[in-house]
Enzyme design. Structure first.
Site, PDB file in Angstrom:
ATOM      1  CG  HIS A 156     -35.024   8.527 -13.627  1.00  0.00           C
ATOM      2  ND1 HIS A 156     -33.808   9.094 -13.921  1.00  0.00           N
ATOM      3  CD2 HIS A 156     -35.559   9.292 -12.655  1.00  0.00           C
ATOM      4  CE1 HIS A 156     -33.609  10.147 -13.143  1.00  0.00           C
ATOM      5  NE2 HIS A 156     -34.662  10.297 -12.370  1.00  0.00           N
ATOM      6  CB  SER A 214     -45.999 -10.742 -37.603  1.00  0.00           C
ATOM      7  OG  SER A 214     -45.101 -11.783 -37.941  1.00  0.00           O
ATOM      8  CE  LYS A 230     -44.893  -8.778 -32.741  1.00  0.00           C
ATOM      9  NZ  LYS A 230     -43.547  -9.031 -33.260  1.00  0.00           N
ATOM     10  CD  GLU A 248     -42.608  -0.425 -34.696  1.00  0.00           C
ATOM     11  OE1 GLU A 248     -43.676  -1.005 -34.948  1.00  0.00           O
ATOM     12  OE2 GLU A 248     -41.496  -0.951 -34.834  1.00  0.00           O
TER      13      GLU A 248
END
Ligand code: ARG
Length: 463
Positions: free
Chosen positions: A157, A278, A284, A291
Site C-alpha cells: 500500500h 528545468s 531541478k 516518466e
C-alpha cells in the site's frame, strides 16, 4: 488512369478520398525488406517447380536486389496511387525487368503476401526485444549483486511494511522481465508458420512447394489452413499483449524510480545523462526518461486495444480492416524497444544512497512483524495473540515518538511480561532482513546467491 495492377474492369480512377483512405504505403513501406525477401523465396520456388522459367526467376531476383538497394539508398519513389508496398515494388520491378515481373504474382495474392511480410517483421521485432530485455536483466542483476545487503523499506500500500534489500527489489524485476521474454518466445513459436501459398484464401491450382518457401524464410513450416493463414492476426495481438504486459512492468519500475529519486525519498540518484533540468527552477533534476517510460504504456496498451477491436467480428478470410494492424504494431513495438533502452541506461547509471535507504527502512515500525515472530518463537504465543501484543507495543512507541529498537524494555514488559532483552536482537532492520532466509526471501545471503545465479544464467545467453 485506373490502377494497372487491378484496373482491368474499371473505367474510372479512384476518388482522391478513396486513395486517402485506402493507401497504406505511407506506413507499410516499413515492410519493404520483408516483402522483397518473400518475393525472392516465392520466385525461386516457382522456378524450381517449373511454374516460371529459371531465366525469369533470375531476372526477378536481380530486379528485387536492385529495388532493395534503391530503397536502402533512399532513391526509391513510393507512390500512393500504387496503394501499398506490395504494388509499389511490383510496379518498379516491371519498370526494371519488363514482362517477367508480371509472372511473380503467379500462385500468390497480396493476402498471403502481407500476412507473410508482417509475420517476418513481428518476428524480427520480437528477437530484438528479447535481446533488449536480456540486456536490462543483466544490468539489474549486476546492480542487485552490488546491493545485495543494502537495506531499504519494503512497502505494501506504499506504506512501510518490512525491510527488504535493494538487491532483492531489483531481482523482482529480473523475474518479471523473464516472464516477458517467455511470453514473447511463446508468441514467436506460434507465429512461425508461413502463410505464403494460401494465395487469396483458397490455395492455388499451381503445383507450388510451400515447404520450400516456408523454410527459405525461416518458418517451421507452412500454415495448415489457407483461410486461417490469410485471416490470422493472432500473432500481432499476442505480440501486442506481451508488449503491453512488459510495458506495464516497466511503468511500475519507472514509477518507483520517480519516487526514489525525489528529494523526500532520496534513495537513488539518476545520472545527468538520464535527467533533464528545468528552464525556471535551477535546482531541478527531472526524471523525464522514467516518466516517459511510464507514459508510453498508454500507447502500447492502446495499440493492443485498437487491434483487438478491429479484429472483432471480422468474417473469414481477409478484410481490408486488417490493414489497420500495421500502424499499431509499427508504433507499439519500437516504443517498447525505446523504453527498454532508456530503462537500461537509467539502471546502469543510477547510484544508491545507502544511508537514506537504511534510515527510511527503520521508519514506520517496519520490524513490528519481527517482534511478533519473536513472541511466537520465544514466548510460545499463538501468532494472533503476538500480533495483538505487538500492536499495543507499537502504540506505546508511537506515543513516545521512538523507534521499536530503542523503546525501553520495561515499557515492553508492561505490555507482556515474557519479553526479555534478547528481543532487541531482532528489532534492527539488519537483523530483520538477515532473518528472512526462507526460499525467495530477502536475506542478503539469499539475494547474493540469486543475483549470482541470474548473472551466470544470463551470461550463458540463455535465460
Ligand atoms: N495493404 C493491404 C494490407 O495491408 C495488403 C493486402 C491487400 N489485399 C487486398 N485484397 N486488397 O492488408
Amino acid at each position: 488512369m485506373t490502377n494497372t495492377m487491378w484496373g482491368g474492369r474499371f473505367a474510372e480512377a479512384p476518388d482522391a478520398v478513396m486513395e486517402d483512405i485506402n493507401a497504406s504505403i505511407d506506413f507499410d513501406k516499413a515492410l519493404a525488406e520483408q516483402d522483397i525477401a518473400g518475393s525472392r523465396a516465392h520466385a525461386l520456388m516457382l522456378a524450381d517447380q517449373g511454374i516460371i522459367s529459371a531465366e525469369d526467376a533470375k531476372r526477378i531476383v536481380a530486379g528485387l536486389d536492385k529495388i532493395a538497394s534503391e530503397i536502402a539508398a533512399g532513391t526509391f519513389t513510393f507512390s500512393r496511387a500504387l496503394e501499398d508496398i506490395h504494388m509499389n515494388i511490383e510496379a518498379r520491378l516491371a519498370e526494371i525487368i519488363g514482362e517477367a515481373a508480371g509472372r511473380l504474382h503467379t500462385a500468390r495474392s497480396r493476402n498471403d503476401q502481407v500476412a507473410t511480410d508482417l509475420k517476418l517483421w513481428v518476428r524480427d521485432a520480437i528477437d530484438e526485444l528479447d535481446e533488449q530485455l536480456h540486456t536490462l536483466q543483466e544490468a539489474l542483476a549486476e546492480k542487485a549483486e552490488a546491493h545485495a545487503d543494502a537495506v531499504m523499506p519494503g512497502f505494501t500500500h506504499l506504506q512501510s511494511a518490512q525491510p527488504v534489500t535493494f538487491g532483492h527489489h531489483l531481482l523482482a524485476y529480473v523475474e518479471m522481465l523473464q516472464r516477458d521474454r517467455d511470453r514473447f518466445a511463446d508468441c514467436r513459436r506460434r507465429l512461425n508458420t508461413c502463410p505464403l501459398g494460401a494465395a487469396a484464401l483458397a490455395g492455388t491450382a499451381f503445383p507450388i512447394d510451400r515447404q520450400a518457401t516456408a523454410s527459405a524464410l525461416g518458418f517451421d513450416g507452412p500454415a495448415a489452413n489457407s483461410l486461417d493463414a490469410v485471416s490470422d492476426r493472432d500473432f500481432v495481438m499476442e505480440a501486442l499483449a506481451a508488449a503491453s504486459i512488459s510495458a506495464v512492468h516497466l511503468s511500475r519500475f519507472a514509477e518507483e524510480i520517480v519516487i526514489w529519486s525525489t528529494a523526500q525519498f532520496g534513495f537513488i540518484r539518476l545520472s545527468d545523462r538520464f535527467t533533464t533540468g528545468s528552464s525556471i527552477m535551477p535546482q531541478k533534476r527531472n526524471p523525464d526518461a522514467a516518466e516517459l517510460v511510464r507514459a508510453k504504456t498508454g500507447r502500447i496498451v492502446g495499440a493492443l486495444n485498437a487491434l483487438i477491436v478491429t479484429m472483432k467480428g471480422l468474417p473469414l478470410a481477409y478484410s481490408k480492416d486488417m490493414q489497420e494492424d500495421k500502424e499499431q504494431v509499427f508504433d507499439a513495438l519500437p516504443s517498447l524497444s525505446l523504453c527498454l533502452a532508456a530503462m537500461t541506461g537509467m539502471v546502469s547509471d543510477l547510484t544508491v544512497d545507502k544511508n537514506a535507504m537504511r534510515e527510511a527502512a527503520g521508519a514506520g515500525y517496519s520490524t513490528a512483524t519481527d517482534l511478533a515472530d519473536w513472541l511466537v518463537r520465544e514466548a510460545g504465543l499463538p501468532f494472533r495473540d503476538a500480533h495483538h501484543v505487538t500492536g499495543r507495543i507499537v502504540a506505546e512507541a508511537e506515543a513516545r515518538n521512538v523507534a521499536l529498537d530503542v523503546l525501553p524494555l520495561d515499557v515492553m514488559q508492561s505490555v507482556h511480561p515474557a519479553i526479555s532483552k534478547a528481543v532487541y536482537d531482532v528489532l534492527s532492520v539488519e537483523a530483520s532482513v538477515a532473518s528472512r532466509t526462507s526460499e525467495g526471501g530477502t536475506a542478503p545471503e539469499n539475494v547474493r546467491k540469486a543475483a549470482k545465479a541470474w548473472r551466470a544464467r544470463l551470461a550463458d545467453g540463455a535465460g
